[in-house]
Write an enzyme that holds these catalytic residues in place. Structure first.
Site, short mmCIF file in Angstrom:
data_model
loop_
_atom_site.label_atom_id
_atom_site.label_comp_id
_atom_site.label_asym_id
_atom_site.label_seq_id
_atom_site.Cartn_x
_atom_site.Cartn_y
_atom_site.Cartn_z
N THR A 185 0.88 -1.16 0.00
CA THR A 185 0.00 0.00 0.00
C THR A 185 0.91 1.21 0.00
O THR A 185 2.13 1.07 -0.06
CB THR A 185 -0.90 -0.06 1.26
OG1 THR A 185 -1.72 1.08 1.30
CG2 THR A 185 -0.11 -0.07 2.54
N ARG A 245 -13.70 -7.30 0.10
CA ARG A 245 -12.73 -7.34 1.21
C ARG A 245 -12.15 -5.94 1.47
O ARG A 245 -11.77 -5.24 0.55
CB ARG A 245 -11.59 -8.30 0.87
CG ARG A 245 -10.49 -8.37 1.92
CD ARG A 245 -9.27 -7.54 1.55
NE ARG A 245 -8.17 -7.69 2.51
CZ ARG A 245 -7.07 -6.96 2.51
NH1 ARG A 245 -6.91 -6.02 1.60
NH2 ARG A 245 -6.14 -7.13 3.40
N GLY A 252 -9.06 -4.01 3.49
CA GLY A 252 -7.81 -4.18 4.22
C GLY A 252 -7.79 -3.22 5.40
O GLY A 252 -8.82 -2.67 5.80
N ASP A 253 -6.60 -3.01 5.95
CA ASP A 253 -6.47 -2.11 7.10
C ASP A 253 -6.33 -0.65 6.68
O ASP A 253 -6.56 0.25 7.48
CB ASP A 253 -5.29 -2.52 7.97
CG ASP A 253 -3.95 -2.51 7.22
OD1 ASP A 253 -3.95 -2.55 5.96
OD2 ASP A 253 -2.91 -2.47 7.89
N THR A 292 1.76 -1.17 6.64
CA THR A 292 1.63 -1.78 5.32
C THR A 292 1.72 -3.31 5.47
O THR A 292 2.07 -3.81 6.51
CB THR A 292 2.74 -1.31 4.36
OG1 THR A 292 4.00 -1.68 4.89
CG2 THR A 292 2.69 0.19 4.14
N GLY A 314 -2.89 -6.57 6.38
CA GLY A 314 -3.98 -5.90 7.09
C GLY A 314 -4.81 -6.85 7.93
O GLY A 314 -5.40 -6.46 8.94
N1 GLY Z 1 -2.16 -3.38 4.22
C1 GLY Z 1 -2.89 -3.38 3.02
C2 GLY Z 1 -3.97 -4.41 2.99
O1 GLY Z 1 -4.01 -5.31 3.81
O2 GLY Z 1 -4.79 -4.29 2.11
#
Ligand code: GLY
Length: 305
Positions: free
Chosen positions: A165, A193, A195-196, A216, A219
């Site tokens: 990311t 989905r 992510g974080d 990064t 997540g």
């Molecule tokens: N850290 C990015 C994701 O999990 O999408």
């Protein structure tokens, strides 16, 4: 004044520096910088260059957090949209909400004039389909996408290469401490989905009184540990930056079940300190740093957890 971002930030880091030097608001500078990263096809985990979900649809996530007010704007799983971090910034500025997802986020984008963008590069489409051909039988491919996708979501994983990311953190005595993120998320992810990167407290958090953190890679782990918020809360409770990161790393290391992979933590505090820590990611992890005293940005190596 300090600006820190992960290695993928290279197309936009100089623009963000120039804007900060010219007196721009920190979030405006970081959003503009991330806009360049999103538009760069060579960055294979953000915007145009990212990978699609299992259905071959690009769904991007982005967020901003103002550490002075703790205001957050976030968008997740947004189709047909290049500049998702700018869109998240508009969510923060224009709506009473914090997070918009999917079609709702796209509807808002259209209402405020963001163009519909075909996000799937020909090369990404080819690679996406070749991967499906490896995983599915001829019969399944014929029925695709009207087949169960869940078995594929465990088959197709590559935590080191497809779950990156871009994250930017800025810290300035007067302007405060702020965070911004953007990603196309996990390649071949199950549709919808998140992510974080769009989840406040997991992939990013900022509080100008104490500091900020952004993550990064995996997540699926930082969401379970609320990693970014844990770091900033630990600093609020008096832990120095390094100890705060160690606490978060220990929490990640405690996870023994579920999807496990590497995480990179980027963090700054309110005293001008910064640290980037690699927890179990393969290869050398690097990050961009610029401070007012430097003649230009420097690419540095993260330390191992
Ligand atoms: N850290 C990015 C994701 O999990 O999408």
């Amino acid at each position: 004044m300090l600006l820190l971002a992960n290695a993928e930030a290279w197309p936009g880091f100089p623009l963000a520096i120039d804007m900060l030097k010219a007196g721009a608001a920190s979030l405006d500078a970081m959003v503009a910088g991330i806009g360049r990263v999103e538009a760069e096809p060579k960055v294979r985990s953000v915007g145009y260059g990212g990978w699609p979900n299992m259905l071959g649809v690009m769904e991007c996530d982005g967020a901003v957090m103002d550490g002075n007010t703790r205001a957050v704007g976030s968008v997740g799983a947004v189709p047909d949209t290049l500049h998702v971090t700018a869109l998240a910034h508009e969510v923060m500025k224009r709506l009473p909400h914090v997070v918009l997802t999917g079609d709702g986020a796209r509807r808002f984008a259209t209402e405020i004039g963001f163009p519909l963008t075909d996000m799937l590069l020909e090369d990404s489409k080819r690679v996406w389909w070749e991967r499906l051909e490896k995983e599915f039988s001829a019969g399944e491919l014929e029925k695709f996408p009207n087949i169960p996708l869940a078995p594929l979501s465990t088959a197709i994983t590559d935590p080191e290469r497809v779950r990156d990311t871009t994250v930017f953190l800025s810290a300035d005595a007067e302007r405060g401490i702020h965070a911004a993120t953007s990603t196309s998320g996990w390649a071949w992810k199950y549709p919808g989905r998140l992510g974080d990167s769009p989840i406040p407290g997991a992939g990013f958090y900022a509080d100008s009184r104490y500091g900020a953190a952004a993550c990064t890679h995996t997540g699926e782990m930082t969401m379970r540990c609320a990693t970014a918020r844990s770091i900033v809360l630990a600093m609020k409770l008096g832990r120095p930056l390094g100890d705060a990161i160690k606490l978060a790393v220990d929490e990640l290391a405690e996870l023994t079940e579920g999807f496990l992979g590497g995480v990179v933590i980027h963090a700054v505090d309110a005293h001008g300190n910064y640290k980037v820590v690699n927890f179990r990611c393969q290869g050398e992890i690097r990050y961009w740093l610029w401070e007012e005293s430097m003649s230009g940005p420097e690419l540095r190596a993260a330390s191992d957890a």
